[in-house]
Design an enzyme around this catalytic site. Structure first.
Site, PDB file in Angstrom:
ATOM      1  N   LEU A  11       1.112  -1.516  -0.172  1.00 12.20           N
ATOM      2  CA  LEU A  11       0.061  -0.268  -0.213  1.00 12.20           C
ATOM      3  C   LEU A  11       0.684   1.187  -0.021  1.00 12.20           C
ATOM      4  CD1 LEU A  11      -2.855   0.759  -0.088  1.00 12.20           C
ATOM      5  CD2 LEU A  11      -3.236   1.179   2.381  1.00 12.20           C
ATOM      6  N   ARG A  35      18.224  -3.556   2.618  1.00 13.55           N
ATOM      7  CA  ARG A  35      17.323  -3.070   2.392  1.00 13.55           C
ATOM      8  C   ARG A  35      17.503  -1.828   1.405  1.00 13.55           C
ATOM      9  NH1 ARG A  35      13.717  -6.092   0.879  1.00 13.55           N
ATOM     10  NH2 ARG A  35      12.297  -5.727   1.030  1.00 13.55           N
ATOM     11  N   LYS A 182     -15.281  -1.512   9.065  1.00  9.15           N
ATOM     12  CA  LYS A 182     -14.136  -2.369   8.468  1.00  9.15           C
ATOM     13  C   LYS A 182     -13.507  -3.564   9.469  1.00  9.15           C
ATOM     14  CE  LYS A 182     -11.152  -2.636   5.203  1.00  9.15           C
ATOM     15  NZ  LYS A 182      -9.315  -2.129   4.673  1.00  9.15           N
ATOM     16  N   ASN A 186     -14.008  -7.632   8.765  1.00  2.00           N
ATOM     17  CA  ASN A 186     -13.512  -8.430   9.091  1.00  2.00           C
ATOM     18  C   ASN A 186     -13.675  -9.665   9.972  1.00  2.00           C
ATOM     19  OD1 ASN A 186     -10.208  -9.207   9.547  1.00  2.00           O
ATOM     20  ND2 ASN A 186      -9.870  -8.246   8.461  1.00  2.00           N
ATOM     21  N   ASN A 190     -13.098 -12.828   7.587  1.00  7.09           N
ATOM     22  CA  ASN A 190     -11.488 -13.664   7.070  1.00  7.09           C
ATOM     23  C   ASN A 190     -11.421 -14.958   8.457  1.00  7.09           C
ATOM     24  OD1 ASN A 190     -12.324 -11.076   5.877  1.00  7.09           O
ATOM     25  ND2 ASN A 190     -10.182 -10.799   6.190  1.00  7.09           N
ATOM     26  N   ASN A 200     -14.203 -16.454  -0.018  1.00 11.83           N
ATOM     27  CA  ASN A 200     -15.391 -15.833   0.669  1.00 11.83           C
ATOM     28  C   ASN A 200     -16.843 -16.463   0.396  1.00 11.83           C
ATOM     29  OD1 ASN A 200     -13.651 -14.329   1.072  1.00 11.83           O
ATOM     30  ND2 ASN A 200     -14.012 -12.326   0.256  1.00 11.83           N
ATOM     31  N   GLU A 261      -3.225 -10.213  11.073  1.00 12.58           N
ATOM     32  CA  GLU A 261      -2.960  -8.952  11.877  1.00 12.58           C
ATOM     33  C   GLU A 261      -4.278  -9.848  12.553  1.00 12.58           C
ATOM     34  OE1 GLU A 261      -1.658  -4.666   9.245  1.00 12.58           O
ATOM     35  OE2 GLU A 261      -3.301  -6.113   8.777  1.00 12.58           O
TER      36      GLU A 261
HETATM   37  P1  NAP Z   1       3.011  -5.156   2.851  1.00 11.83           P
HETATM   38  O1  NAP Z   1       3.033  -5.434   2.115  1.00 11.83           O
HETATM   39  O2  NAP Z   1       3.881  -5.866   3.583  1.00 11.83           O
HETATM   40  O3  NAP Z   1       4.221  -3.824   3.457  1.00 11.83           O
HETATM   41  C1  NAP Z   1       4.592  -3.087   5.041  1.00 11.83           C
HETATM   42  C2  NAP Z   1       6.189  -2.801   4.688  1.00 11.83           C
HETATM   43  O4  NAP Z   1       6.154  -2.180   6.124  1.00 11.83           O
HETATM   44  C3  NAP Z   1       7.555  -4.309   4.089  1.00 11.83           C
HETATM   45  O5  NAP Z   1       7.819  -2.756   3.210  1.00 11.83           O
HETATM   46  C4  NAP Z   1       8.321  -3.158   5.165  1.00 11.83           C
HETATM   47  O6  NAP Z   1       9.569  -3.901   5.354  1.00 11.83           O
HETATM   48  C5  NAP Z   1       7.924  -1.726   6.303  1.00 11.83           C
HETATM   49  N1  NAP Z   1       8.563  -2.214   7.484  1.00 11.83           N
HETATM   50  C6  NAP Z   1       8.357  -2.885   8.696  1.00 11.83           C
HETATM   51  N2  NAP Z   1       8.662  -2.313   9.934  1.00 11.83           N
HETATM   52  C7  NAP Z   1       9.262  -1.831   8.946  1.00 11.83           C
HETATM   53  C8  NAP Z   1      10.481  -0.937   9.539  1.00 11.83           C
HETATM   54  N3  NAP Z   1      10.759  -0.947  10.836  1.00 11.83           N
HETATM   55  N4  NAP Z   1      11.081   0.680   9.089  1.00 11.83           N
HETATM   56  C9  NAP Z   1      11.103   0.380   7.688  1.00 11.83           C
HETATM   57  N5  NAP Z   1       9.914  -0.364   6.763  1.00 11.83           N
HETATM   58  C10 NAP Z   1       9.129  -1.471   7.148  1.00 11.83           C
HETATM   59  O7  NAP Z   1       2.019  -4.540   3.965  1.00 11.83           O
HETATM   60  P2  NAP Z   1       0.399  -3.664   2.843  1.00 11.83           P
HETATM   61  O8  NAP Z   1      -0.258  -4.958   2.752  1.00 11.83           O
HETATM   62  O9  NAP Z   1       1.230  -2.659   2.650  1.00 11.83           O
HETATM   63  O10 NAP Z   1       0.039  -3.182   4.737  1.00 11.83           O
HETATM   64  C11 NAP Z   1       0.340  -2.242   5.445  1.00 11.83           C
HETATM   65  C12 NAP Z   1      -0.890  -1.639   6.099  1.00 11.83           C
HETATM   66  O11 NAP Z   1      -2.067  -1.849   5.617  1.00 11.83           O
HETATM   67  C13 NAP Z   1      -1.639  -3.049   6.632  1.00 11.83           C
HETATM   68  O12 NAP Z   1      -2.572  -2.870   8.059  1.00 11.83           O
HETATM   69  C14 NAP Z   1      -3.044  -3.906   5.649  1.00 11.83           C
HETATM   70  O13 NAP Z   1      -4.030  -4.589   6.258  1.00 11.83           O
HETATM   71  C15 NAP Z   1      -3.268  -2.588   5.443  1.00 11.83           C
HETATM   72  N6  NAP Z   1      -4.081  -2.024   3.946  1.00 11.83           N
HETATM   73  C16 NAP Z   1      -2.866  -2.804   2.704  1.00 11.83           C
HETATM   74  C17 NAP Z   1      -3.883  -2.973   1.682  1.00 11.83           C
HETATM   75  C18 NAP Z   1      -3.484  -3.989   0.754  1.00 11.83           C
HETATM   76  O14 NAP Z   1      -4.141  -4.187  -0.174  1.00 11.83           O
HETATM   77  N7  NAP Z   1      -1.782  -4.211   1.000  1.00 11.83           N
HETATM   78  C19 NAP Z   1      -5.402  -2.493   2.109  1.00 11.83           C
HETATM   79  C20 NAP Z   1      -5.932  -1.762   2.823  1.00 11.83           C
HETATM   80  C21 NAP Z   1      -4.913  -1.693   4.039  1.00 11.83           C
HETATM   81  P3  NAP Z   1       9.858  -5.193   4.730  1.00 11.83           P
HETATM   82  O15 NAP Z   1       9.856  -4.216   3.297  1.00 11.83           O
HETATM   83  O16 NAP Z   1      11.538  -5.168   4.955  1.00 11.83           O
HETATM   84  O17 NAP Z   1       9.498  -6.001   5.360  1.00 11.83           O
END
Ligand code: NAP
Length: 302
Positions: A11, A35, A182, A186, A190, A200, A261
């Site tokens: 995201l 990284r 939301k 969930n 989920n 689903n 989560e």
């Molecule tokens: P993700 O793809 O796992 O990305 C999370 C990122 O955070 C990773 O790049 C990770 O780095 C980084 N990170 C974690 N700790 C860190 C730190 N200490 N310093 C620097 N970077 C750090 O997660 P996501 O899917 O984007 O989700 C993020 C949030 O948005 C979640 O709560 C999710 O539920 C919510 N969300 C996501 C979506 C979706 O479609 N993806 C939609 C709605 C809501 P590394 O790459 O180094 O591991």
């Protein structure tokens, strides 16, 4: 003023890419030297939407860099939020703004407690993205993002930058209720898709279980965010039908051996119910079954 992004995953990369393409200054903050090296070797962020692939060579640094941060987008998972923010806390100034993109509830409050002098802005998003590879993201689903603060405040002066970057967003004065709504959707969908190992639409075969959960979630919402309870049952079935062939995000996390989560979704709901003196047996039993399931697969149950 620059946007800083902590959490250059699915995201976060979508936000950074669109803001940068619209001419706004964006800097990524990566986890560590390794990284950063990986990122530079990858040549930037890559975002794919359908057949269209775009690369964005955004500047990137580390949490330990010295420059102050005035506007931070925190886009890590909920369970990483406090540890990630702690690493940049000294760079945030009184009045700095932190936009929290985490799903569920609990992490936003924990971050706000760590940053009493900053303005924390919560977001609830229906956009969909996933990582194909490191720094390669697929924009999988158009959606909308609602942002706001608790207590409410006027939209920040930069809010228009989101529209200029093509990020569909609204500033709202009921962000807590939206996050609760939301969370409830969930919780009703989920965990059951994980436990019944289904898409689903498979929950149509477990309608009584879904209804029971909705009943209890409505009782919880009546205490925490009454407006979020309205029409919950109907909306749950609408979501199930509209996303019939999808696997839920929690299902996908479990299949891919990734931490879920749960602690900020189902477990947060159970803890809140307890705090309100509510007895919600179906929700509690669901939590126990899911935690047991995760434990058996060697995944964290928090
Ligand atoms: P993700 O793809 O796992 O990305 C999370 C990122 O955070 C990773 O790049 C990770 O780095 C980084 N990170 C974690 N700790 C860190 C730190 N200490 N310093 C620097 N970077 C750090 O997660 P996501 O899917 O984007 O989700 C993020 C949030 O948005 C979640 O709560 C999710 O539920 C919510 N969300 C996501 C979506 C979706 O479609 N993806 C939609 C709605 C809501 P590394 O790459 O180094 O591991």
């Amino acid at each position: 003023m620059s946007w800083h992004l902590l959490g250059a995953g699915s995201l976060g990369s979508l936000w950074a890419a669109r803001l940068s393409a619209a001419g706004h200054s964006v800097e990524l903050i990566l986890r560590n030297e390794q990284r950063l090296t990986d990122y530079l070797r990858a040549g930037g962020l890559q975002v794919r939407q359908g057949e269209q692939v775009q690369r964005h060579a955004l500047p990137a640094g580390l949490a330990s860099d010295p420059l102050p941060i005035r506007r931070l987008l925190l886009a890590c998972k909920a369970y990483d939020a406090t540890s990630a923010i702690a690493r940049v806390a000294t760079r945030l100034q009184p009045g700095s703004q932190v936009i929290l993109l985490q799903n569920g509830l609990g992490s936003q409050q924990a971050v706000a407690e760590l940053l009493p002098e900053c303005q924390c802005i919560c977001a609830s998003s229906t956009e969909g993205a996933y990582r194909e590879n490191d720094f390669q993201v697929v924009f999988a689903g158009q959606g909308h993002t609602w942002l706001g603060t608790s207590p409410t405040s006027p939209a920040p002066d930069w809010f228009g930058e989101l529209a200029s970057a093509g990020i569909p967003a609204s500033w709202v004065d009921d962000i807590d209720a939206r996050l609760w709504r939301k969370l409830a959707l969930n919780c009703a969908i989920n965990p059951l898709t994980v436990l019944h190992d289904c898409r689903n639409v498979g929950l149509r075969a477990h309608a009584a279980e879904v209804q029971m959960l909705c009943d209890e979630l409505c009782r919880l919402l009546a205490c925490c965010a009454p407006e979020a309870a309205l029409g919950l049952h109907e909306t749950v079935w609408q979501v199930i039908d509209a996303t019939a062939t999808n696997y839920s995000s929690m299902y996908q996390d479990v299949q891919q051996g990734r931490r879920t989560e749960i602690d900020y979704l189902l477990s947060h709901a159970c803890r809140s119910a307890e705090q309100h003196g509510l007895t919600l047996p179906a929700l509690n039993q669901l939590q126990q079954r899911l935690q047991h399931y995760l434990q058996q697969r060697g995944l964290p149950c928090r």
